[in-house]
Design a protein around this motif. Structure first.
Motif, PDB file in Angstrom:
ATOM      1  N   ALA A 112      38.781  38.560  36.258  1.00 22.69           N
ATOM      2  CA  ALA A 112      38.536  38.200  37.661  1.00 22.69           C
ATOM      3  C   ALA A 112      39.546  37.160  38.130  1.00 22.69           C
ATOM      4  N   LEU A 113      39.873  36.213  37.274  1.00 21.58           N
ATOM      5  CA  LEU A 113      40.854  35.190  37.625  1.00 21.58           C
ATOM      6  C   LEU A 113      42.227  35.817  37.894  1.00 21.58           C
ATOM      7  N   TYR A 114      42.642  36.743  37.037  1.00 20.76           N
ATOM      8  CA  TYR A 114      43.937  37.392  37.245  1.00 20.76           C
ATOM      9  C   TYR A 114      43.933  38.302  38.472  1.00 20.76           C
ATOM     10  N   SER A 115      42.794  38.874  38.802  1.00 21.74           N
ATOM     11  CA  SER A 115      42.711  39.675  40.028  1.00 21.74           C
ATOM     12  C   SER A 115      42.862  38.797  41.260  1.00 21.74           C
ATOM     13  N   PHE A 116      42.209  37.633  41.265  1.00 21.40           N
ATOM     14  CA  PHE A 116      42.384  36.692  42.375  1.00 21.40           C
ATOM     15  C   PHE A 116      43.819  36.178  42.426  1.00 21.40           C
ATOM     16  N   PHE A 117      44.401  35.957  41.263  1.00 24.30           N
ATOM     17  CA  PHE A 117      45.789  35.522  41.184  1.00 24.30           C
ATOM     18  C   PHE A 117      46.708  36.584  41.785  1.00 24.30           C
TER      19      PHE A 117
END
Length: 157
Positions: A112-117
């Motif tokens: 999820a963090l990399y998707s937001f990134f």
């Protein structure tokens, strides 16, 4: 039965994957320069970053190619939705997999963090826009059906 040929599906997937990845990399480099950070992969293993990015490019291209090849041709808005979700999943999981360890919760959090990134580096919006533009150039082919006596028969009849 209507389908998308391999060449058309691969060209579409390569455009969406490579150009959006390049956009994200250029924006990330711009952020690094603007904030005075060191340009390029950081950390003890810069080759690991390059390997992970190459794995992402190959997996994402393969997933999008298979999606376009195996699914029947869709309207543009559905193509963008389906391929956008697939791209976001591959982006999150491929980038988070090296850091996920053995805990599935950590893997999902990192994904999820990399998707937001991907949103902040404009990688995901670029992928969505390219999917909308390039989906209009996908070829759709009608598969022929043959009878037992070897004569052609249309798919409708």
């Amino acid at each position: 039965m209507i389908f998308t040929p391999w060449r058309s599906a691969l060209t579409y997937a390569a455009w969406v994957t490579v150009v959006s990845w390049l956009t994200g990399t250029v924006v990330l480099a711009g952020y690094s320069l603007a904030f005075g950070d060191r340009l390029g992969p950081t950390g003890p293993e810069p080759l690991t970053w390059c390997r992970d990015q190459a794995v992402f490019l190959v997996i994402c291209t393969a997933v999008l190619t298979l999606a376009r090849r195996l699914l029947s041709p869709l309207p543009r808005w559905r193509t963008v939705l389906v391929d956008g979700v697939l791209y976001m999943l591959v982006l999150g999981i491929a980038n988070a997999a090296p850091y996920g360890g053995g805990n599935p919760g950590e893997l999902l959090d990192a994904a999820a963090l990399y998707s937001f990134f991907g949103l902040f580096t404009l990688q995901l919006p670029t992928a969505w826009c390219l999917s909308a533009v390039r989906s209009g150039k996908l070829d759709a082919v009608l598969k022929k059906r043959y009878t037992l006596d070897g004569n052609e028969r249309s798919a409708a009849g």
